[in-house]
Design a protein around this motif. Structure first.
Motif, PDB file in Angstrom:
ATOM      1  N   ALA A 310      58.130 -28.004 121.777  1.00  0.00           N
ATOM      2  CA  ALA A 310      57.104 -27.373 121.918  1.00  0.00           C
ATOM      3  C   ALA A 310      56.769 -25.899 121.860  1.00  0.00           C
ATOM      4  O   ALA A 310      55.832 -25.532 120.934  1.00  0.00           O
ATOM      5  N   GLN A 311      57.852 -25.592 122.348  1.00  0.00           N
ATOM      6  CA  GLN A 311      57.893 -23.803 122.728  1.00  0.00           C
ATOM      7  C   GLN A 311      58.161 -23.117 121.037  1.00  0.00           C
ATOM      8  O   GLN A 311      57.764 -22.524 120.888  1.00  0.00           O
ATOM      9  N   LEU A 312      59.180 -24.021 119.895  1.00  0.00           N
ATOM     10  CA  LEU A 312      58.827 -23.526 119.447  1.00  0.00           C
ATOM     11  C   LEU A 312      58.511 -23.317 118.067  1.00  0.00           C
ATOM     12  O   LEU A 312      57.931 -22.581 117.230  1.00  0.00           O
ATOM     13  N   GLU A 313      57.356 -24.642 118.188  1.00  0.00           N
ATOM     14  CA  GLU A 313      56.476 -24.918 117.160  1.00  0.00           C
ATOM     15  C   GLU A 313      55.426 -23.412 117.673  1.00  0.00           C
ATOM     16  O   GLU A 313      54.985 -23.418 116.862  1.00  0.00           O
ATOM     17  N   ALA A 314      54.916 -23.491 119.417  1.00  0.00           N
ATOM     18  CA  ALA A 314      54.146 -22.751 119.114  1.00  0.00           C
ATOM     19  C   ALA A 314      54.778 -20.691 118.958  1.00  0.00           C
ATOM     20  O   ALA A 314      53.835 -20.440 118.198  1.00  0.00           O
ATOM     21  N   GLU A 315      56.103 -20.710 119.087  1.00  0.00           N
ATOM     22  CA  GLU A 315      56.968 -19.466 118.576  1.00  0.00           C
ATOM     23  C   GLU A 315      56.487 -19.283 117.333  1.00  0.00           C
ATOM     24  O   GLU A 315      55.634 -18.387 116.821  1.00  0.00           O
ATOM     25  N   ALA A 316      56.252 -20.722 116.510  1.00  0.00           N
ATOM     26  CA  ALA A 316      56.752 -20.221 115.585  1.00  0.00           C
ATOM     27  C   ALA A 316      55.013 -20.044 114.504  1.00  0.00           C
ATOM     28  O   ALA A 316      54.504 -19.299 113.499  1.00  0.00           O
ATOM     29  N   THR A 317      53.597 -20.806 115.192  1.00  0.00           N
ATOM     30  CA  THR A 317      52.355 -20.718 115.083  1.00  0.00           C
ATOM     31  C   THR A 317      51.690 -19.142 115.638  1.00  0.00           C
ATOM     32  O   THR A 317      50.852 -18.538 114.348  1.00  0.00           O
ATOM     33  N   ALA A 318      53.074 -18.420 116.162  1.00  0.00           N
ATOM     34  CA  ALA A 318      52.567 -16.853 116.576  1.00  0.00           C
ATOM     35  C   ALA A 318      53.176 -16.244 115.353  1.00  0.00           C
ATOM     36  O   ALA A 318      52.136 -15.668 114.809  1.00  0.00           O
ATOM     37  N   ALA A 319      53.767 -16.950 114.966  1.00  0.00           N
ATOM     38  CA  ALA A 319      54.928 -15.756 113.421  1.00  0.00           C
ATOM     39  C   ALA A 319      53.918 -15.999 112.964  1.00  0.00           C
ATOM     40  O   ALA A 319      53.064 -15.024 112.074  1.00  0.00           O
ATOM     41  N   LEU A 320      53.097 -17.049 112.044  1.00  0.00           N
ATOM     42  CA  LEU A 320      52.502 -17.281 110.630  1.00  0.00           C
ATOM     43  C   LEU A 320      51.198 -16.635 111.732  1.00  0.00           C
ATOM     44  O   LEU A 320      50.686 -15.684 110.309  1.00  0.00           O
ATOM     45  N   VAL A 321      50.690 -16.641 112.364  1.00  0.00           N
ATOM     46  CA  VAL A 321      49.412 -15.106 113.063  1.00  0.00           C
ATOM     47  C   VAL A 321      50.069 -13.692 112.627  1.00  0.00           C
ATOM     48  O   VAL A 321      49.101 -13.372 112.031  1.00  0.00           O
ATOM     49  N   ARG A 322      50.991 -13.623 113.272  1.00  0.00           N
ATOM     50  CA  ARG A 322      51.444 -12.261 113.603  1.00  0.00           C
ATOM     51  C   ARG A 322      51.414 -11.590 111.506  1.00  0.00           C
ATOM     52  O   ARG A 322      50.905 -11.253 111.116  1.00  0.00           O
ATOM     53  N   LEU A 323      51.510 -12.806 110.363  1.00  0.00           N
ATOM     54  CA  LEU A 323      51.551 -13.020 109.227  1.00  0.00           C
ATOM     55  C   LEU A 323      50.675 -12.688 109.107  1.00  0.00           C
ATOM     56  O   LEU A 323      50.406 -11.600 107.520  1.00  0.00           O
ATOM     57  N   LYS A 324      49.428 -13.285 109.046  1.00  0.00           N
ATOM     58  CA  LYS A 324      48.253 -13.186 108.502  1.00  0.00           C
ATOM     59  C   LYS A 324      47.684 -11.643 108.827  1.00  0.00           C
ATOM     60  O   LYS A 324      47.029 -11.176 107.885  1.00  0.00           O
ATOM     61  N   SER A 325      47.958 -11.981 109.537  1.00  0.00           N
ATOM     62  CA  SER A 325      47.324 -10.006 110.742  1.00  0.00           C
ATOM     63  C   SER A 325      47.620  -9.050 109.615  1.00  0.00           C
ATOM     64  O   SER A 325      47.236  -8.039 109.104  1.00  0.00           O
TER      65      SER A 325
END
Length: 329
Positions: A310-325
């Motif tokens: 779950a932590q890995l998934e949350a970190e991956a999601t945050a990384a995707l958000v950074r990419l979109k930004s």
């Protein structure tokens, strides 16, 4: 609902593109079931169960614990772990037990490809460099895992980092590939996918999972260790291994430095797998070659496997958000 749909998640029927790689003496039914319920897929190590009835029983136990979720079996084709004359028998046994995915390593799988195809097995072959992945692709494996120099265990002789491996594989490999070696954060998953990978394989990051059947003192030692606490030994016998620094690695390094012609037989009293297995049982990490990679820098606490995923998934999601930004219209 699938998070990050890739060829790996689609072909293996899993939610997350995170495989829990086979760990000698540690990858059992509890380990693979924990990975399966967390959304990934794990591999029982066949060599940890040297008798056929032991492996059959462990596969049956995994099937019960997984409750229909997929898992696989790791087969090291190194003769010292699975004798050459038994390798085909092991493959047949695995298929007979209803397992459909295998993780192979240790040598060129070409001689076994016709049999594996006939058995209907999906072959994920693990290699330490892109050049071997190209060869594995040419002989017909279904997927390849490429582990970089940062990995625990055997990084090969080329010692190419995972970041470079991923970029090269994106250019040279057309079948689905996974990246391993130093992977322990969700942002690395996104980076690997961006370079063309279909998933990642983890080992060290999962050594601190509650479900891993190892002594709590061993797991705490992994938590306490940092990315600077690994050592490479056995290069002189062309069997380079990255392990937790301890008394054994000091002794092995000294033997290699003192005698450039040292043999594996000379080293065996220090590097026997039975010594390492004892560490997992007792928690004494001072002796034995205990595989561990640079992802030690990311093992912060002992947790259930589900929480790690779950932590890995949350970190991956945050990384995707950074990419979109940082994207522009």
């Amino acid at each position: 609902m699938t998070f990050l749909a890739t060829e790996v998640t689609k072909r293996l029927g899993i939610r997350l593109p995170i495989l829990a790689g086979g760990l000698m003496w540690l990858s059992d039914a509890d380990y693979v079931a924990a990975a399966a319920h967390a959304g990934g897929m794990g591999f029982i190590t066949a060599a940890s169960f040297p008798e056929d009835d032991q492996l059959i029983a462990e596969i049956a136990r995994a099937r019960d614990l997984c409750g229909g979720l997929p898992f696989g079996v790791n087969v090291s084709m190194l003769p010292k772990l699975v004798p050459g004359e038994k390798t085909e028998d092991i493959f047949r046994l695995i298929a007979d037990q209803g397992v459909s995915v295998i993780e192979t390593s240790g040598r060129n799988p070409e001689p076994y490809i016709p049999l594996l195809k006939d058995l209907g097995l999906t072959i994920i072959h693990k290699v330490p460099a892109v050049r071997f992945a190209v060869k594995a692709q040419s002989v017909g494996v279904d997927m390849v895992t490429i582990v970089g120099a940062e990995c625990g265990g055997h990084p090969g002789m080329d010692m190419i980092g995972s970041f470079v491996n991923a970029a090269m594989a994106g250019e040279d490999i057309s079948i689905p590939f996974l990246i391993g070696g130093g992977i322990g954060h969700g942002s690395q998953i996104i980076a690997a996918l961006a370079m063309g990978a279909s998933g990642v394989v983890m080992g060290t990051r999962l050594l601190v999972s509650d479900e891993l059947n190892a002594h709590s003192d061993y797991k705490q030692a992994i938590v306490n260790a940092t990315e600077r606490d690994t050592v490479l030994t056995m290069h002189t016998v062309r069997n380079t291994v990255r392990t937790l620094a301890n008394e054994t690695t000091q002794a092995v390094a000294k033997m290699e430095a003192d005698n450039p012609n040292v043999t594996i037989a000379d080293l065996m009293p220090l590097v026997s797998g039975k010594i390492g297995r004892n560490a997992y049982a007792t928690g004494d990490v001072s002796k034995g070659l205990l595989s561990a990679g640079h992802a030690l820098g990311l093992t912060k606490a002992i947790k259930p496997m589900a929480e790690i995923y779950a932590q890995l998934e949350a970190e991956a999601t945050a990384a995707l958000v950074r990419l979109k930004s940082v994207q522009t219209e």
